[in-house]
Every structure is written in structure tokens, then in C-alpha cells.
Enzyme design. Structure first.
Site, short mmCIF file in Angstrom:
data_model
loop_
_atom_site.label_atom_id
_atom_site.label_comp_id
_atom_site.label_asym_id
_atom_site.label_seq_id
_atom_site.Cartn_x
_atom_site.Cartn_y
_atom_site.Cartn_z
N LYS A 236 -10.03 12.67 8.78
CA LYS A 236 -9.70 12.24 9.98
C LYS A 236 -9.43 13.38 11.09
CE LYS A 236 -6.60 8.30 8.54
NZ LYS A 236 -7.28 7.33 9.03
N ARG B 267 -7.67 -0.52 1.15
CA ARG B 267 -8.63 -1.67 0.32
C ARG B 267 -8.94 -1.23 -0.98
NH1 ARG B 267 -12.61 -2.15 5.15
NH2 ARG B 267 -10.97 -1.11 6.09
N ASP C 44 1.50 6.29 5.68
CA ASP C 44 0.64 5.48 5.34
C ASP C 44 1.10 4.59 3.76
OD1 ASP C 44 -1.84 4.17 5.83
OD2 ASP C 44 -3.12 5.28 4.70
N GLU D 281 -9.49 3.61 2.19
CA GLU D 281 -8.89 3.77 0.87
C GLU D 281 -7.96 2.65 0.57
OE1 GLU D 281 -7.65 5.38 3.52
OE2 GLU D 281 -5.65 4.85 3.02
N ASP E 91 -2.59 9.94 3.81
CA ASP E 91 -4.09 9.52 4.08
C ASP E 91 -4.89 10.65 4.96
OD1 ASP E 91 -6.43 8.44 4.22
OD2 ASP E 91 -5.79 6.71 5.49
N ASP F 49 -12.25 6.94 4.09
CA ASP F 49 -10.96 6.72 4.85
C ASP F 49 -10.66 5.27 4.47
OD1 ASP F 49 -8.99 7.14 6.42
OD2 ASP F 49 -10.01 7.35 8.23
N LYS G 295 0.78 -1.18 0.02
CA LYS G 295 0.05 0.04 -0.07
C LYS G 295 0.99 1.21 -0.08
CE LYS G 295 -3.23 2.50 3.05
NZ LYS G 295 -4.06 2.47 4.10
N1 BES Z 1 -4.32 4.38 7.14
C1 BES Z 1 -5.34 4.08 7.86
C2 BES Z 1 -5.30 2.90 8.87
C3 BES Z 1 -3.97 3.38 9.99
C4 BES Z 1 -4.39 3.88 11.23
C5 BES Z 1 -2.80 3.21 9.74
C6 BES Z 1 -3.64 4.10 12.08
C7 BES Z 1 -1.73 3.69 10.48
C8 BES Z 1 -2.27 3.90 11.85
C9 BES Z 1 -6.28 3.65 7.04
O1 BES Z 1 -6.76 3.88 5.64
C10 BES Z 1 -7.89 4.02 7.43
O2 BES Z 1 -7.97 5.11 7.93
N2 BES Z 1 -8.55 2.76 8.14
C11 BES Z 1 -10.00 2.97 8.85
C12 BES Z 1 -10.83 2.22 8.28
C13 BES Z 1 -12.16 2.42 8.53
C14 BES Z 1 -12.83 3.72 8.04
C15 BES Z 1 -13.19 1.26 8.02
C16 BES Z 1 -9.67 2.88 10.30
O3 BES Z 1 -9.15 2.02 10.44
O4 BES Z 1 -10.26 3.45 11.03
ZN ZN Z 2 -4.81 4.61 4.76
ZN ZN Z 3 -7.70 5.66 5.43
#
Ligand code: BES
Ligand code: ZN
Ligand code: ZN
Length: 501
Positions: free
Chosen positions: A279, A353, A290, A351, A272, A349, A267
Site C-alpha cells: 500500500k 477475502r 484491519d 487478503e 495490512d 492486498d 476479519k
Molecule cells: N484492508 C483493506 C480495505 C480497507 C481500505 C479497509 C480502507 C479500511 C480502509 C483491504 O484488505 C484491501 O486492501 N482491499 C483492496 C482490495 C483490492 C486490492 C482488490 C482495496 O480495497 O483496495
Molecule cells: Zn485488509
Molecule cells: Zn489489503
């Protein structure tokens, strides 16, 4: 840092410090410590008797030799109990000791090859982990500091051994350790770089340099080419940013065959923000990391190119920036991925996947034998496993077991998470084939189940490194910031698959 291997007595080697190991509970002094104790007229035994030197793991005792040895200082490095000594303990202890010596402004360090003869520790793998520990532990990211400060670099590390015959083995091990640590540090450099210095274009440029230096195949697909391939999911994420997306492909051919034994997919979200599902601002700066999965696979393939196993490996990095610009993707939108599947966007968010869906689709079309993807995918995985273990998910137990074994060897623990079909329920959409986020908890697993839909029947493992790719404190050979996880594990996996350890 220059790393040298020498045979000869440790008392005669001139340097700022000489490191010898000490096991917890050791009653009588033997080997190197006994030699040093004699030269220091019993100073070490007195410290042991008084309980100042206990040998606990990560205990570092510095004794000034005051001219009784060629080295200015002797460092008694605690290794914990002898039974249960592992290569990773040596890696970590060396890192902590070298950092402490650097604080004391020592820039020329000598060490013996620790642990040789204990359990499965050989001169070769001891030299490997000493080299890794020193290079990883002394890493610092100083590119953007313009003023001189107290920082010094350690210029030389010498590993001494008693037998001339061992020199070649130590050199071999140390050479491998250098490749592993240097490439993990390359991944760290990329991850620590802020998003204005590491855009998708910068990532592609960096990957191009790796490919050129190592004579690897290199392709970058731009927006138009991705449109032609129907990569609607990846392009949907990219559309809110002015930074054009890139799909980076690096090919290593270690054998004369067309088949690709392994695709490493990482990825590469260079920032992000969350997009329209923005966020919270606190800690949003950390989202420059990210792209750690992408950095890891680029770094891993550069190590593979240097180690030259007989195997074909392709690294694939979808690189995008996730911003809420005027043309950004919106919650409720529906995207069509390269495989033809339609995805309802619940959260912009989620993104990672989406871009991985198209990178996995691309890998499947290449007819690869196996896929490992690496991604800072979910906060849920960070909550579940903290910063210690990477989450492992997969559709093929043999491949899962191989990656867990590789992680054990490198000191990058991996923990398998369940993939029961019942979790798929949470990704069901009313109006599209699948949705990119659902309710009901288990966010790390439902994200992995989403990816599984795009990996299809190809043996596939997903590593969620959200918790392990970036740390906020010094620990073992990690410092604050990017960790370089799981570069060394990916390389170890490739060596295992190729049958060359
Ligand atoms: N990049 C984030 C995940 C992340 C969180 C990486 C903390 C490193 C530290 C990812 O893109 C994300 O925001 N995921 C969301 C998914 C949700 C919206 C279903 C998450 O984990 O909150
Ligand atoms: Zn992310
Ligand atoms: Zn994200």
C-alpha cells in the site's frame, strides 16, 4: 463510571450539572423545564424568548444555577423537533452533552429520562440509550499516554425519574445499555491498539480472557492444525510475516442443542501493509484497524454471554498479519482453500477475502444455520458509502432484512448492495477456479461475490465496515478512532433471532 437511578425532584439532586431536554419550536415550557425555569426565576424562558435556546439537535446551553438549585449547572440539551425524535438522537445528544461537560471539568452529572412518552420511547429504552450515549461518548483511549494532562473522567451519572414505579424499568434498561456500550468500547480498545500490541497472538489472548470471564468455549487453532485442515488461503496470507496466524473460536451455548444458530465471522488482519502489492505509505498506519471485524465479533459474543439469550452462537476470527517478508505470497501465486477451491492471487492486498474464505469454509463444516461475517474488506465500500453506512451483502433476503432492522434500532445504519450474478464474471480466473481481484469496478460487490463462493448454501450476510469502523472526527457518540461498529447491531440481531428483544 458509576450510573445510578433515583426517583425524586430534579431540583433537589446535588451534582455538577443537571441535563434537561428541549425540543425545537417548543413554545411553552412544560414538565421538568418549567420546574427548573421557576427555580431560576424565569431565566430559561428569557433565553428561549431571545432565541438563545432554540432546541436544535446537539445544541448545548449551560446555565449556572448560582445556588437556586441543588445542582451547580442546568444544561438545556437540544433534541431537535419533537416529531421525529428517535432513541438514537437521545443517544447522540447525551454523548455530546456529557463530553462538553467533561471539558468544563464536571464529573458528576444528573439527567432526566429523555423522550419518555414520545413515539415508542419508554422509561426502559430511554435509560438504555442514555447509558449507551454517555459510556460511548466519554470513551477515550489513553493506555499509551504517560504524562498527566487536562483530561478528567466523569465519575457519576444519575438518571432521575418522577415515579418510584419506574425505577426498576430504568435500572433494567440502563443495565442493558451498559453491557452494549462496554462491549463496543472493548472492540474500540482492541482496534485502537497499534499492531505491535495487537498481533494475532495478542488477539487470541484477548479472546481467551473474554471466554474465561464469561465461561465460554474457547479454541485456538495454530499453523499446524490449520495446515491439517487445508486452510491454504489463510496460511498463504500469513506466510510473509513472523507473527504466527491463529484461528480463534469462541462458543456461547444458550440452549441445550448441538446446532449452532449463528456463526459470527470477523476479519482479523492485525496489520495490512498490502503485502508484496504494498500500500502507499500515507495513512498506512490506519491499517492497524484491519482487525475491526474480528474485534467486533469477540466483543459481541461477550455481550451475548452477559445478556444470556436462548441461542447458540459461535464467533470465528481468522487472525493474521499481512507483511511482505521473504517468504511472502506473490501476485500470480495459486492457493488452495479449505473447501478445495483454487485461488489465483492477483493482489496480495486483497487478503481479507482469502482468510475469510477459510473461516467461512470452517463455519460451513460446523453446519451452522446462518453466518454473518464482518470485515474491513474494501476501500471501494468506503468510497461508496463513506463513514455513515455499513455495506450489506448476502444470499438470503430474510437475514439481510433482519440485520438492517437491527442496525436501524442501534443507530448503526446498514445499506444493502446488489449481488447480481453478472458481477461474478469479474472474479473468473484463466488458470484457477477463481481470482482474488478483478477489473471493472464495483470492488465491494466483487469482494462479496468472492466470499459468497465460500459461504455456499448457508444463509449468509457480509458486512463491509471499511468505512464505518474507524473515524477521523467526533460525531454523536463516536470519537476519533475506532467506532465499535457493528457490535451493538450484532447483539441486537442475536436477540431478535432468539426471540428475546
Ligand atoms: N484492508 C483493506 C480495505 C480497507 C481500505 C479497509 C480502507 C479500511 C480502509 C483491504 O484488505 C484491501 O486492501 N482491499 C483492496 C482490495 C483490492 C486490492 C482488490 C482495496 O480495497 O483496495
Ligand atoms: Zn485488509
Ligand atoms: Zn489489503
Amino acid at each position: 463510571m458509576d450510573i445510578g437511578i433515583m426517583a425524586g425532584g430534579i431540583t433537589r439532586r446535588k451534582s455538577g450539572a443537571i441535563i434537561v431536554g428541549f425540543f425545537e419550536g417548543m413554545k411553552s415550557l412544560g414538565g421538568d423545564i418549567a420546574t427548573i425555569d421557576k427555580a431560576l426565576e424565569g431565566a430559561v424562558s428569557r433565553l428561549v424568548d431571545r432565541g438563545e435556546v432554540k432546541g436544535k439537535l446537539d445544541e448545548v446551553n449551560v446555565i449556572h444555577s448560582l445556588g437556586r438549585l441543588a445542582a451547580d449547572r442546568v444544561v438545556i440539551m437540544g433534541l431537535g423537533k419533537k416529531e421525529g425524535l428517535t432513541l438514537d438522537r437521545i443517544r447522540g445528544a447525551i454523548a455530546e452533552t456529557c463530553r462538553q461537560l467533561r471539558k468544563q471539568r464536571v464529573d458528576d452529572i444528573t439527567t432526566v429520562a429523555h423522550g419518555v412518552g414520545v413515539d415508542n420511547i419508554t422509561p426502559e429504552n430511554s435509560a438504555q440509550v442514555i447509558t449507551e450515549g454517555a459510556l460511548l461518548g466519554l470513551y477515550s483511549f489513553r493506555r499509551h499516554k504517560t504524562k498527566e494532562d487536562e483530561h478528567i473522567e466523569v465519575k457519576k451519572l444519575t438518571i432521575v425519574c418522577s415515579k418510584e414505579d419506574d425505577i426498576r424499568l430504568l435500572e433494567k434498561g440502563s443495565g442493558k445499555g451498559r453491557i452494549l456500550a462496554e462491549t463496543a468500547n472493548l472492540a474500540r480498545d482492541m482496534v485502537n491498539e497499534p499492531a505491535n500490541y495487537m498481533t494475532p497472538g495478542d488477539m487470541a489472548e484477548m479472546a481467551g480472557r473474554v471466554a474465561k470471564d464469561n465461561k465460554l468455549g474457547f479454541t485456538v487453532l495454530d499453523e499446524k492444525e490449520m495446515q491439517k485442515l487445508g486452510m491454504g488461503a489463510l496460511l498463504g496470507v500469513a506466510q510473509g510475516s513472523c507473527q504466527p496466524p491463529k484461528l480463534i473460536i469462541i462458543e456461547y451455548k444458550g440452549k441445550n442443542a448441538d446446532e449452532i444458530d449463528l456463526a459470527l465471522v470477523g476479519k482479523g488482519v492485525t496489520f495490512d501493509s498490502g503485502g508484496i502489492s504494498i500500500k502507499p505509505s500515507s495513512k498506512m498506519d490506519e491499517m492497524k484497524t484491519d482487525m475491526a471485524g474480528g474485534a467486533a465479533v469477540i466483543a459481541a459474543i461477550s455481550a451475548i454471554a452477559r445478556l444470556k439469550p436462548e441461542i447458540n452462537v459461535t464467533a470465528i476470527v481468522p487472525a493474521v498479519e499481512n507483511l511482505p517478508g521473504g517468504s511472502a505470497l506473490k501476485p500470480g501465486d495459486i492457493l488452495t482453500a479449505m473447501t478445495g477451491k483454487t485461488v489465483e492471487i492477483i493482489s496480495t492486498d486483497a487478503e481479507g477475502r482469502l482468510i475469510l474464505a477459510d473461516a467461512l469454509g470452517y463455519a460451513s463444516r460446523l453446519k451452522v444455520k446462518r453466518i454473518v461475517d464482518v470485515a474491513t474488506l474494501t476501500g471501494a465500500c468506503q468510497v461508496a458509502l463513506g463513514s455513515i453506512c455499513t455495506g450489506v451483502f448476502g444470499n438470503n433476503q430474510e437475514l439481510v432484512d433482519k440485520i438492517i432492522a437491527a442496525g436501524d434500532e442501534t443507530g448503526e445504519p446498514m445499506w444493502q448492495m446488489p449481488m447480481y450474478d453478472e458481477y461474478k464474471e469479474q472474479n473468473k480466473s484463466d488458470i484457477a477456479d477463481i481470482k482474488n481481484a478483478g477489473k471493472g469496478g464495483a470492488g465491494a460487490i466483487t469482494a462479496a461475490q468472492f466470499l459468497a463462493e465460500f459461504a455456499g448454501d448457508t444463509p449468509w450476510v457480509h458486512l463491509d465496515i471499511a468505512g464505518t469502523s474507524f473515524g477521523d472526527k467526533e460525531r454523536k457518540y463516536y470519537i476519533k478512532g475506532a467506532t465499535g461498529v457493528p457490535v451493538r447491531t450484532l447483539v441486537s440481531l442475536v436477540m431478535a433471532i432468539s426471540g428475546q428483544k
